[in-house]
Design an enzyme around this catalytic site. Structure first.
Site, PDB file in Angstrom:
ATOM      1  CG  HIS A  70     -55.808  44.497 -12.680  1.00  0.00           C
ATOM      2  ND1 HIS A  70     -56.521  45.657 -12.788  1.00  0.00           N
ATOM      3  CD2 HIS A  70     -56.478  43.543 -13.253  1.00  0.00           C
ATOM      4  CE1 HIS A  70     -57.761  45.243 -13.354  1.00  0.00           C
ATOM      5  NE2 HIS A  70     -57.673  43.965 -13.487  1.00  0.00           N
ATOM      6  CD  GLU A 115     -65.742  43.886 -15.430  1.00  0.00           C
ATOM      7  OE1 GLU A 115     -64.938  43.517 -14.601  1.00  0.00           O
ATOM      8  OE2 GLU A 115     -65.423  43.865 -16.699  1.00  0.00           O
ATOM      9  CG  ASP A 124     -63.411  46.525 -12.770  1.00  0.00           C
ATOM     10  OD1 ASP A 124     -62.702  47.447 -12.115  1.00  0.00           O
ATOM     11  OD2 ASP A 124     -63.041  45.640 -13.680  1.00  0.00           O
ATOM     12  CB  CYS A 158     -64.096  35.469 -12.313  1.00  0.00           C
ATOM     13  SG  CYS A 158     -64.584  36.999 -13.103  1.00  0.00           S
TER      14      CYS A 158
HETATM   15  C1  PEP Z   1     -63.312  42.160 -11.599  1.00  0.00           C
HETATM   16  O1  PEP Z   1     -63.392  43.043 -12.079  1.00  0.00           O
HETATM   17  O2  PEP Z   1     -63.636  41.561 -10.650  1.00  0.00           O
HETATM   18  C2  PEP Z   1     -62.497  41.159 -12.661  1.00  0.00           C
HETATM   19  C3  PEP Z   1     -62.642  39.833 -12.376  1.00  0.00           C
HETATM   20  O3  PEP Z   1     -61.939  41.456 -13.766  1.00  0.00           O
HETATM   21  P1  PEP Z   1     -60.491  42.356 -13.582  1.00  0.00           P
HETATM   22  O4  PEP Z   1     -60.113  42.209 -12.069  1.00  0.00           O
HETATM   23  O5  PEP Z   1     -59.563  41.852 -14.308  1.00  0.00           O
HETATM   24  O6  PEP Z   1     -60.938  43.759 -13.864  1.00  0.00           O
HETATM   25 MG    MG Z   2     -62.899  43.747 -14.119  1.00  0.00          MG
END
Ligand code: PEP
Ligand code: MG
Length: 610
Positions: A217, A465, A489, A536
């Site tokens: 993140h 995910e 994820d 996403c």
């Molecule tokens: C992901 O896991 O791809 C996602 C978009 O959520 P995050 O990156 O916030 O875990």
């Molecule tokens: Mg995620």
């Protein structure tokens, strides 16, 4: 962005004599070039918190100290494990130092003294550690010894380990990130997502850290803020000195400390090339994302912190496809209530001016550690393996008061503009069902309260995910209104590789056929039911992956705002039939390396020459 192989293990720094140019290699995670002055964050917070405690708090305070000692030991052991990759010269210098730290974190005078101060002086652990360290350092410096520099070094070691303990006790950013001078290159052992949320992109030229992985993140946030960044740069904090001039190359993963004339000239040329490219891409802002054969593609933006809002407008995003609400819960000691959440979401929905906003409910857990949840107000035990423990929707269903407050705030905001709600880390259809029960309950309660709500409640979607969710996508589709595929994820859980861990970054590969097959399976499950599906994860922002993802049937993507122009450019150069044929070819492959070759080959032909 590129489809480079999973990053190879970064080479070690070659510490040079101070003043000499030195290069450290790491993983490039946020593109762009930065030239600036090293601002080292690995120092203690400016002021150690001082608090008197009551006699009945002594035990708890000693336990806090014990937890900080355990965390510090782990960090020092990790640094020691890394020594093997450093040149011999550096190993010789660092090993005794780390051994001294490890010793002080054992049954040392420092810890005995600190515990005694907590019990006898009734002072908090931070103050006890600092006072004891200062007393020991003063005694060392007063010793009769001709080796004055040796004494100074030992005193500095005691102070350094006390600083590490204090940092772990306060669990705050290592240093206030607010007062960073303009144009700084932030250098740190580690930057947490909560630290990154405090960065002001107008002050920070670039970021370089020893820890971190490509899709953690922190990396995502740095990309979103458009701050050039390199992580997993082993040997960096040893080689860099505060005040050094430095170049961070977020394209190649190279950090040049104390650059000479040639390195500086190359960096300036890189900066100019980036500025030219930005100006060229800005022209795409108003053009539609349509393939050459007329297929429309939705390109939305992810949003981590409200500071990104202006970037979203500039990028020409068609709304927000993933609003990560964690920012509201970070860097605070209490939880935001329904009204506070309403205000925050309302500001974002208003700024989007009629464009849709997909708000994901809190995805706490794993690396996204939040003080307010961890410390007492809503105690959460994440377990020994937080990524597999109580995180995401699981946590919210266990603490429905959190989910209710968030649903209520979002429902109120839905009266101001088009809103969708996204549930993180779904693994079984029952979780969506339970979330919907809470959702319906909140709607009824708000109606009783006379709150204005849209006639049709916002759609409730599921993040796909985990491999389990992807393989059960057809069953989850019966409960959810839409899917958003989170490949960050999904890759982590499929490959059992921590997305934010430098040591295994070379194994993290969203182009692994296992990950692609899961993306395909989930996409097809949604398409069969004519259910909206978007992607996403960070893959969505890589223009080279657009042909493959379009070929798999996806038509909606959400990514960091700065990636939108390049992805749009790719969409506008492609024909859907070609993409479908190409995807079929890719999906026949079993070797990730071959897949990467195909992807790069196609991109070079269809995107980059065209
Ligand atoms: C992901 O896991 O791809 C996602 C978009 O959520 P995050 O990156 O916030 O875990
Ligand atoms: Mg995620």
């Amino acid at each position: 962005m590129k489809t480079d192989p999973p990053p190879a293990k970064p080479q070690a720094a070659r510490p040079q004599r101070r003043g000499k140019e030195a290069t450290v290699l790491g993983l490039a995670v946020s593109p762009g070039i930065a030239i600036g002055t090293v601002f080292d964050t690995t120092e203690a917070p400016a002021e150690t918190p001082r608090r008197a405690i009551a006699p009945e708090e002594v035990e708890a305070e000693k336990q806090r100290l014990a937890a900080a000692v355990a965390a510090s030991r782990k960090q020092v052991a990790k640094l020691k494990a890394r020594l093997a990759v450093l040149p011999e010269e550096a190993q010789e210098e660092l090993e005794p130092l780390l051994d001294a730290y490890a010793l002080m974190l054992g049954e040392s005078r420092l810890l005995r003294g600190a515990r005694k101060r907590i019990a006898e002086e009734l002072t908090c652990a931070e103050a006890a550690v600092e006072d004891e360290a200062e007393a020991i350092a003063a005694a060392i410096l007063a010793a009769k010894d001709d080796d004055k520099s040796g004494l100074k070094r030992r005193a500095a070691e005691v102070r350094e380990i006390a600083r590490r303990l204090t940092r772990n006790l306060t669990a705050r950013p290592f240093r206030s990130l607010k007062d960073i001078p303009q144009g700084s290159i932030l250098v740190a052992e580690e930057l947490t997502p909560a630290d990154a949320a405090l960065l002001d992109p107008s002050r920070i030229a670039g970021v370089a850290t020893e820890e971190g992985g490509p899709d953690g993140h922190t990396a995502i946030m740095l990309r979103a803020l458009g701050i050039p960044a390199v992580v997993a740069a082993h040997g960096l904090t040893e080689a860099a000195e505060p005040g050094d001039e430095a170049v961070v190359d977020g394209d190649s993963g190279r950090i040049v400390l104390r650059p000479g004339a040639a390195a500086l000239a190359a960096a300036r040329a890189g900066l100019a090339a980036h500025a030219k490219e930005r100006a060229r891409l800005a022209k795409l802002r108003r053009l539609p994302a349509v393939t050459t054969d007329g297929e429309e593609v939705e390109l939305q933006s992810n949003l981590e912190i409200p500071a990104e809002l202006p970037l979203i407008a500039q990028a020409g995003a068609q709304g927000i496809g993933l609003l990560r609400t964690e920012f509201l819960f970070m860097n605070r000691e209490d939880l935001p209530d329904e009204d506070a959440q309403y205000e925050a979401y309302a500001e974002i929905v208003a700024a989007l001016d009629g464009d849709p906003v997909t708000i994901r409910v809190l995805d706490w857990g794993g690396e996204k550690d939040m003080e307010a949840l961890a410390e007492g107000l809503a105690p959460v035990h994440a377990g020994p393996n937080p990524a597999l423990g109580l995180r995401g929707l699981r946590l919210l269903l266990k603490r429905p008061e959190l989910l209710e407050a968030q649903f209520a705030a979002i429902l109120r905001v839905a009266a101001l503009g088009p809103v969708r709600i996204l549930l993180p880390l779904v693994t079984v259809p029952e979780e969506v069902k339970q979330a919907r029960e809470v959702f319906d309950r909140v709607i009824r309660r708000l109606r009783r309260r006379g709150v204005a709500l849209p006639e049709k409640p916002p759609p409730l979607g599921a993040m796909i995910e985990t491999p389990g969710a992807a393989l059960a996508a057809d069953a989850i589709a019966l409960e959810a209104d839409f899917f958003s595929i989170g490949t960050n994820d999904l890759a982590m859980y499929t490959l059992a590789v921590d997305r934010s861990e430098a040591e295994v970054a070379h194994l993290y590969d969203p182009l692994h056929p296992a990950v692609l097959r899961l993306v395909q399976f989930a996409t097809e499950a949604a398409l069969r039911l004519r259910m909206p599906v978007s992607l996403c994860g960070e893959m969505a922002g890589n223009p080279r992956l657009v042909p493959l993802l379009l070929g798999l049937g996806l038509r909606s993507f959400s990514m960091n705002a700065s990636a939108i122009p390049r992805v749009k450019q790719a969409v506008r150069a492609l024909k859907i039939d070609d993409c479908a044929r190409f995807a079929r070819r890719v999906m026949e492959q079993s070797d990730p390396k071959r897949i990467r070759e195909l992807v790069d080959g196609f991109a070079e032909g269809a995107l980059e020459r065209g």
